[in-house]
Design an enzyme around this catalytic site. Structure first.
Site, PDB file in Angstrom:
ATOM      1  N   CYS A  22      11.682  13.573   5.275  1.00 25.01           N
ATOM      2  CA  CYS A  22      11.867  12.970   3.941  1.00 25.01           C
ATOM      3  C   CYS A  22      11.888  14.009   2.832  1.00 25.01           C
ATOM      4  CB  CYS A  22      10.787  11.930   3.671  1.00 25.01           C
ATOM      5  SG  CYS A  22      10.860  10.561   4.831  1.00 25.01           S
ATOM      6  N   HIS A  68      10.810  11.008  -4.193  1.00 21.39           N
ATOM      7  CA  HIS A  68      11.220  10.417  -2.921  1.00 21.39           C
ATOM      8  C   HIS A  68      10.822   8.949  -2.970  1.00 21.39           C
ATOM      9  CE1 HIS A  68      11.753   9.472   1.188  1.00 21.39           C
ATOM     10  NE2 HIS A  68      10.484   9.480   1.500  1.00 21.39           N
ATOM     11  N   ASN A 108      13.294   3.236   2.020  1.00 17.65           N
ATOM     12  CA  ASN A 108      13.081   4.672   2.239  1.00 17.65           C
ATOM     13  C   ASN A 108      14.258   5.224   3.049  1.00 17.65           C
ATOM     14  OD1 ASN A 108      12.259   7.203   3.061  1.00 17.65           O
ATOM     15  ND2 ASN A 108      10.174   6.574   3.586  1.00 17.65           N
TER      16      ASN A 108
HETATM   17  O1  UT7 Z   1       8.879   8.805   3.710  1.00 16.84           O
HETATM   18  C1  UT7 Z   1       7.812   9.462   4.307  1.00 16.84           C
HETATM   19  C2  UT7 Z   1       6.602   9.147   3.603  1.00 16.84           C
HETATM   20  N1  UT7 Z   1       6.161   7.814   3.935  1.00 16.84           N
HETATM   21  C3  UT7 Z   1       5.248   7.272   3.209  1.00 16.84           C
HETATM   22  O2  UT7 Z   1       4.851   7.885   2.237  1.00 16.84           O
HETATM   23  C4  UT7 Z   1       4.694   5.953   3.604  1.00 16.84           C
HETATM   24  C5  UT7 Z   1       3.286   5.905   3.173  1.00 16.84           C
HETATM   25  N2  UT7 Z   1       2.611   4.666   3.496  1.00 16.84           N
HETATM   26  C6  UT7 Z   1       2.915   3.477   2.924  1.00 16.84           C
HETATM   27  O3  UT7 Z   1       3.865   3.361   2.163  1.00 16.84           O
HETATM   28  C7  UT7 Z   1       1.985   2.325   3.185  1.00 16.84           C
HETATM   29  O4  UT7 Z   1       0.884   2.791   3.892  1.00 16.84           O
HETATM   30  C8  UT7 Z   1       2.640   1.145   3.977  1.00 16.84           C
HETATM   31  C9  UT7 Z   1       3.633   0.410   3.097  1.00 16.84           C
HETATM   32  C10 UT7 Z   1       3.324   1.710   5.193  1.00 16.84           C
HETATM   33  C11 UT7 Z   1       1.558   0.152   4.399  1.00 16.84           C
HETATM   34  O5  UT7 Z   1       0.794  -0.269   3.297  1.00 16.84           O
HETATM   35  P1  UT7 Z   1      -0.805  -0.268   3.399  1.00 16.84           P
HETATM   36  O6  UT7 Z   1      -1.281  -0.884   2.166  1.00 16.84           O
HETATM   37  O7  UT7 Z   1      -1.215   1.152   3.670  1.00 16.84           O
HETATM   38  O8  UT7 Z   1      -1.099  -1.216   4.594  1.00 16.84           O
HETATM   39  P2  UT7 Z   1      -1.829  -0.914   5.994  1.00 16.84           P
HETATM   40  O9  UT7 Z   1      -0.967  -0.046   6.852  1.00 16.84           O
HETATM   41  O10 UT7 Z   1      -3.204  -0.438   5.722  1.00 16.84           O
HETATM   42  O11 UT7 Z   1      -1.865  -2.349   6.592  1.00 16.84           O
HETATM   43  C12 UT7 Z   1      -2.537  -3.422   5.945  1.00 16.84           C
HETATM   44  C13 UT7 Z   1      -2.355  -4.679   6.770  1.00 16.84           C
HETATM   45  C14 UT7 Z   1      -2.670  -4.487   8.262  1.00 16.84           C
HETATM   46  O12 UT7 Z   1      -3.317  -5.648   8.714  1.00 16.84           O
HETATM   47  P3  UT7 Z   1      -4.916  -5.646   8.931  1.00 16.84           P
HETATM   48  O13 UT7 Z   1      -5.192  -4.541   9.878  1.00 16.84           O
HETATM   49  O14 UT7 Z   1      -5.476  -5.400   7.555  1.00 16.84           O
HETATM   50  O15 UT7 Z   1      -5.163  -7.012   9.457  1.00 16.84           O
HETATM   51  C15 UT7 Z   1      -1.306  -4.410   8.877  1.00 16.84           C
HETATM   52  O16 UT7 Z   1      -1.288  -4.853  10.221  1.00 16.84           O
HETATM   53  O17 UT7 Z   1      -0.987  -5.128   6.698  1.00 16.84           O
HETATM   54  C16 UT7 Z   1      -0.522  -5.366   8.029  1.00 16.84           C
HETATM   55  N3  UT7 Z   1       0.911  -5.135   8.045  1.00 16.84           N
HETATM   56  C17 UT7 Z   1       1.828  -6.074   7.747  1.00 16.84           C
HETATM   57  N4  UT7 Z   1       1.693  -7.360   7.397  1.00 16.84           N
HETATM   58  C18 UT7 Z   1       2.820  -8.046   7.132  1.00 16.84           C
HETATM   59  C19 UT7 Z   1       1.563  -3.971   8.341  1.00 16.84           C
HETATM   60  N5  UT7 Z   1       2.894  -4.150   8.224  1.00 16.84           N
HETATM   61  C20 UT7 Z   1       3.075  -5.442   7.856  1.00 16.84           C
HETATM   62  C21 UT7 Z   1       4.215  -6.218   7.589  1.00 16.84           C
HETATM   63  N6  UT7 Z   1       4.039  -7.509   7.222  1.00 16.84           N
HETATM   64  N7  UT7 Z   1       5.476  -5.714   7.650  1.00 16.84           N
END
Ligand code: UT7
Length: 324
Positions: free
Chosen positions: A114, A251, A281
């Protein structure tokens, strides 16, 4: 007199197919609301069957050349940032050369995921400053839809396809921050973080392209800190304060990361180019896409001071300061 690599043209390409968040609700345990609120993404473009990274990159390049009023014969080098090449080799850059009808000069790919466009811009700038090339096409092009695991809701809703391109050309400057062109850059990588974002396949391991794996929340915690720090370092090199820039061109991975970085730099969101809602992204394509859209919207104007910053797999991260 100082030589500067100045932007002379910009172009972009987005595949025809637009996929709204709601489409993921039909086959995954997810909602439009979750995707919007956690990432800021509302839709993304996916390449058509048979449409490749070099196809998209070639269209973006042709548009950038038209915008610059130049032809492929005027270009000395093509630098392509991509992690999703058509083939393991030859490079996407040489495929683009062939597609746009460029038979002279040279081309090569840069792979920093990225952050790829930041690394490609820095390389193109070095080619120009060292006299190796006078005009360089710098392209970011990706088909991340081809490396998605469609059963992994935590990743497949986040990425999209597309391409953007800049024409950089050598011009004389005074050697100060009032010059147009690339003014500074800051590059970083640290392989200890490799498990945060990687693809689980490759030529010398599985022999397959593999699928993207990401520990999004761990990466999220690294992102704001590292992005604000790299932007600050690049700006400091030219004596510009963080809150003096006209535009942050980040980005486009997550609106919350974009907002957090702007806040840390002391700038309001009015000074940030945001396209994540429409593109998702697109990895190395996201910054040139944001630049092209920013110009099209009338936000970025000649003479504006920009800082572009990105982080991704590696981890690799960096920033480029340029006056448009
Ligand atoms: O381009 C390279 C750089 N990439 C990035 O910078 C990405 C960085 N990370 C992010 O943008 C965020 O971490 C995400 C958007 C990927 C995720 O957001 P988050 O607030 O960090 O959520 P999380 O991964 O901590 O997940 C929270 C909850 C989890 O459920 P539990 O464990 O709390 O029950 C996940 O299983 O959200 C759940 N979850 C979803 N729920 C509905 C994960 N994906 C989904 C989904 N729909 N698509």
């Amino acid at each position: 007199m100082t030589i500067r690599a100045v932007v002379q043209g910009v172009g972009h390409y987005l595949p025809e197919r637009i996929v709204p968040n709601a489409e993921f609700e039909t086959f995954l345990d997810t909602t439009d609301e979750w995707i919007r609120t956690r990432s800021g993404i509302e839709r993304r473009h996916f390449a058509a069957e048979g449409e490749t990274t070099s196809d998209m990159g070639a269209t973006a390049a042709t548009r950038a050349l038209e915008n610059a009023g130049l032809t492929p014969d005027d270009i000395d080098a093509v630098v392509v940032a991509t992690s999703t090449p058509d083939l393991t080799f030859p490079s996407v850059a040489t495929m683009i050369q062939e597609k746009i009808g460029m038979t002279g000069g040279f081309g090569f790919d840069v792979q920093a995921v990225c952050a790829g466009f930041i690394f490609a811009l820095t390389n193109a700038n070095a080619l120009i400053l060292s006299g190796q090339a006078k005009r360089v096409l710098v392209i970011g092009a990706e088909t991340f839809s081809r490396i998605m695991d469609w059963e992994d809701r935590a990743t497949c809703v986040l990425f999209g396809d597309g391409a953007g391109a800049l024409v950089l050309a050598a011009e004389d400057g005074n050697g100060d921050a009032a010059d147009r062109g690339i003014l500074s850059s800051d590059l970083n990588s640290d392989g200890r973080y490799r498990d945060m974002l990687y693809v689980d396949g490759g030529v010398s391991t599985t022999g397959q392209a593999g699928k993207l794996r990401m520990q999004g929340n761990l990466l999220f915690r690294q992102a704001v800190e590292k992005l604000a720090a790299t932007a600050h370092k690049a700006l400091e090199k030219v004596g510009i304060k963080d809150n003096e820039v006209d535009w942050i061109v980040p980005h486009q991975a997550n609106i919350r990361i974009i907002q957090g970085t702007a806040k840390k730099m002391g700038l309001p969101m009015d000074n940030v180019i945001v396209t994540v809602q429409d593109h998702g992204n697109t990895s190395a394509a996201s910054i040139p896409l944001a630049l092209a859209v920013g110009v099209e919207r009338g936000q970025i104007k000649k003479g504006d001071l920009l800082v572009a910053e990105a982080i991704g797999g590696g981890l690799a991260w960096g920033a480029v300061v340029l006056r448009w």
